[in-house]
Scaffold this motif. Structure first.
Motif, short mmCIF file in Angstrom:
data_model
loop_
_atom_site.label_atom_id
_atom_site.label_comp_id
_atom_site.label_asym_id
_atom_site.label_seq_id
_atom_site.Cartn_x
_atom_site.Cartn_y
_atom_site.Cartn_z
N HIS A 50 15.21 15.89 78.58
CA HIS A 50 14.36 14.83 78.06
C HIS A 50 13.68 15.26 76.76
N LEU A 51 13.65 16.58 76.49
CA LEU A 51 13.05 17.07 75.26
C LEU A 51 13.76 16.51 74.03
N LEU A 52 15.06 16.25 74.15
CA LEU A 52 15.79 15.69 73.01
C LEU A 52 15.36 14.26 72.74
N ALA A 53 15.01 13.52 73.79
CA ALA A 53 14.53 12.16 73.60
C ALA A 53 13.21 12.16 72.83
N GLU A 54 12.34 13.11 73.14
CA GLU A 54 11.07 13.21 72.43
C GLU A 54 11.25 13.80 71.04
N GLU A 55 12.25 14.65 70.88
CA GLU A 55 12.48 15.34 69.62
C GLU A 55 12.65 14.38 68.45
N ALA A 56 13.35 13.28 68.67
CA ALA A 56 13.67 12.37 67.57
C ALA A 56 12.75 11.16 67.50
#
Length: 244
Positions: A50-56
């Protein structure tokens, strides 16, 4: 000084350039199509993915049209073991995906390194049923080496329109030591973020070459950015409940 983790990341970046060009081109084409149609780019992952969802999302230099699908029960602050258990539960994704504002022409990016659990597979399938193009960020090494936990036997790569391989080994950890029985140091987040930003930035580059207007946020820590960002947020807040 030899920093083995940096070498492991550099090795995987080199592999991306050698092996992922075709998949990257396909992923970029989906994002360009979405941006041309003023659509949304949705990003989902559970656990660490889910960190990738927050990353962008809401990112300086990023697109305001990126919308993360953040399901708290699948995030570790609600309980790490519970998150893992729920990701393995068939049908669980249907509970939160039915109300997601995914529309035909949108792009959905689903991140799962193993790609073997039911939730990311179902998120991809449901997103495609809604008319979106689905991009998977996963490790293809898992397919065939570990059985799928999805009732269909599918992995995330099987449910996506295109797959970006993060080249993580099975188990994700890339380093070993003769005095340790367990490997350590995962690269999936670092390489996943690299793939994600490569796709988004390349789409921006190509549309900018055409003079196409792009909804790019500025850093809120730079003077005079607030008015620019407010105009973009006002234009998209009805399509992204997190822009508040």
């Amino acid at each position: 000084m030899k920093y083995r983790y940096l070498e492991a990341v550099e090795e995987r970046i080199s592999k991306l350039k050698e092996t992922e060009t075709e998949a990257l081109e396909q992923a970029v084409s989906y994002v360009i199509r979405t941006l041309r149609q003023d659509g949304m780019i949705h990003i989902f992952g559970s656990g660490h993915s889910h960190l990738l969802a927050e990353e962008a999302f809401y990112r300086a230099g990023g697109l305001v049209s990126v919308r993360p699908i953040l399901i708290e029960e699948l995030m570790m602050h609600k309980g790490a073991l519970r998150s893992s258990e729920l990701e393995r539960r068939p049908g669980y994704a249907e509970q939160f995906m039915k109300d997601q504002p995914i529309k035909p022409g949108d792009t959905v990016i689903v991140a799962s390194t193993s790609g073997r659990n039911p939730v990311p597979v179902d998120v991809a399938n449901i997103s495609r049923d809604k008319g979106a193009a689905v991009i998977a960020i996963t490790s293809t090494a898992y397919a065939g080496s570990q059985p799928s936990r999805h009732p269909s036997g599918d992995y995330l790569k099987d449910a996506a329109d295109c797959t970006l391989d993060n080249h993580s080994p099975v188990g994700d950890a890339v380093l070993t030591h003769p005095k340790l029985a367990t490997s350590y140091s995962p690269t999936s987040t670092a390489i996943g973020a690299m793939l994600l930003h490569t796709v988004l930035s390349e789409a921006i580059d190509r549309l900018a070459d055409e003079g196409f207007p792009l909804p790019i946020l500025r850093s809120g820590n730079v003077d005079h950015a607030d008015a620019h960002n407010k105009a973009l947020i006002d234009a998209y807040k009805d399509r992204n409940e997190l822009l508040k």
